[in-house]
Motif scaffolding. Sequence first.
Motif, mmCIF file in Angstrom:
data_model
loop_
_atom_site.group_PDB
_atom_site.id
_atom_site.type_symbol
_atom_site.label_atom_id
_atom_site.label_comp_id
_atom_site.label_asym_id
_atom_site.label_seq_id
_atom_site.Cartn_x
_atom_site.Cartn_y
_atom_site.Cartn_z
ATOM 1 N N ILE A 154 1.087 -1.086 0.170
ATOM 2 C CA ILE A 154 -0.140 -0.128 -0.023
ATOM 3 C C ILE A 154 0.907 1.390 0.138
ATOM 4 O O ILE A 154 1.947 1.292 0.747
ATOM 5 N N GLY A 155 0.706 1.993 -0.966
ATOM 6 C CA GLY A 155 1.667 3.253 -1.373
ATOM 7 C C GLY A 155 1.595 4.425 -0.226
ATOM 8 O O GLY A 155 0.619 4.163 0.884
ATOM 9 N N GLY A 156 2.319 5.489 -0.176
ATOM 10 C CA GLY A 156 2.326 6.256 0.725
ATOM 11 C C GLY A 156 3.600 6.487 1.616
ATOM 12 O O GLY A 156 4.504 5.619 1.491
ATOM 13 N N LEU A 157 3.563 7.407 2.662
ATOM 14 C CA LEU A 157 4.766 7.609 3.442
ATOM 15 C C LEU A 157 4.408 7.022 4.786
ATOM 16 O O LEU A 157 3.171 7.126 5.284
ATOM 17 N N ASN A 158 5.519 6.444 5.319
ATOM 18 C CA ASN A 158 5.309 6.166 6.913
ATOM 19 C C ASN A 158 5.841 7.190 7.920
ATOM 20 O O ASN A 158 6.701 7.861 7.637
ATOM 21 N N GLY A 159 4.654 7.642 9.048
ATOM 22 C CA GLY A 159 5.164 8.623 9.770
ATOM 23 C C GLY A 159 3.844 9.730 9.586
ATOM 24 O O GLY A 159 3.097 9.521 8.788
ATOM 25 N N PRO A 160 3.713 10.477 10.775
ATOM 26 C CA PRO A 160 4.424 10.431 11.964
ATOM 27 C C PRO A 160 4.309 9.216 12.862
ATOM 28 O O PRO A 160 5.051 8.856 13.585
ATOM 29 N N GLU A 161 3.017 8.549 12.596
ATOM 30 C CA GLU A 161 2.893 7.292 13.232
ATOM 31 C C GLU A 161 3.296 6.390 12.395
ATOM 32 O O GLU A 161 2.860 6.122 11.134
ATOM 33 N N VAL A 162 3.964 5.253 12.614
ATOM 34 C CA VAL A 162 4.488 4.009 11.722
ATOM 35 C C VAL A 162 3.651 2.704 12.207
ATOM 36 O O VAL A 162 3.758 2.353 13.292
ATOM 37 N N ASP A 163 2.848 2.228 11.460
ATOM 38 C CA ASP A 163 2.187 1.084 11.578
ATOM 39 C C ASP A 163 3.222 -0.121 11.341
ATOM 40 O O ASP A 163 3.399 -0.753 10.143
ATOM 41 N N LEU A 164 3.652 -0.780 12.122
ATOM 42 C CA LEU A 164 4.775 -1.959 12.318
ATOM 43 C C LEU A 164 4.189 -3.135 11.481
ATOM 44 O O LEU A 164 5.040 -3.969 11.173
ATOM 45 N N ASN A 165 3.048 -3.250 11.692
ATOM 46 C CA ASN A 165 2.189 -4.252 11.231
ATOM 47 C C ASN A 165 1.875 -4.255 9.733
ATOM 48 O O ASN A 165 1.420 -5.411 9.355
ATOM 49 N N LEU A 166 1.894 -3.225 9.160
ATOM 50 C CA LEU A 166 2.082 -2.911 7.657
ATOM 51 C C LEU A 166 2.470 -1.551 7.290
ATOM 52 O O LEU A 166 1.935 -0.632 7.109
#
Length: 249
Positions: free
Chosen positions: A159-171
């Motif tokens: 699934i595209g996009g950027l990680n942050g400010p919250e990062v979902d370690l499960n996906l």
Amino acid sequence: MGLRSQLGKIRATYLSSRCRRTVALGNLGPIVTFTFDDFPRTALTAGATILERFGARATYYVAMGLMDSENRLGEQFHRDDLHTLAGRGHEIALHGFKHLSARRTPVEKFADDVAEGRRAIQECIPAGASNNFAYPYGEATLATKHRLGPNLASSRGTIGGLNGPEVDLNLLRANSLYGDEEQVGRARRLILRNQVEKSWLIFYSHDVAEKPSPYGCTPLLLQETVAFAVAQGARLMTVADVVTKLQAV
Ligand SMILES: [Zn+2]
């Protein structure tokens, strides 16, 4: 928008918003990570070489069941290639053994396959794999997020996009790096957005060849993308580098 892509969007929103295991990115960004899945040999022979020119390392999500095989992405890795990659400081990560789709596999069977993949890597290279995983075909389900998430340092989808400010370690979110010169602009726009948002941008690809498969890129596209990320001042890190820092925060 067609029905299929509408359904894809609904599924992506649903999967991204539930069963999350979030950590704050804090002030680690902007970070850019390059990942290769499966993996075809050219991801090492061409891909690793390009990254190393910039002092960077990549994450290789390895499906051991593909070792010594050949498919539409070209010749797949051999045992020695894992030693080579590990010796050159790249991350060897998990991608299941048989490259199963989580959507088409009962959850326990899927979890067993991930464990089998881990064991097979451990038998091959003494250090074993990191505890980071990528879903084959990017096909995650809520049941697998729930079942596997707590046992893995991170799981990456497509699934595209950027990680942050919250990062979902499960996906973890990730963006394809497919094609040739015509895709340089798209990659640069993602990097620029990542700079502004000070987030974590993950790219994924497969083969790296002058005539790549539909799931790979040319050396030129990879080279231009890495060079642009470096020129913008992004930190180039493997998934393991980032996840370790996240957990230490
Ligand atoms: Zn794969």
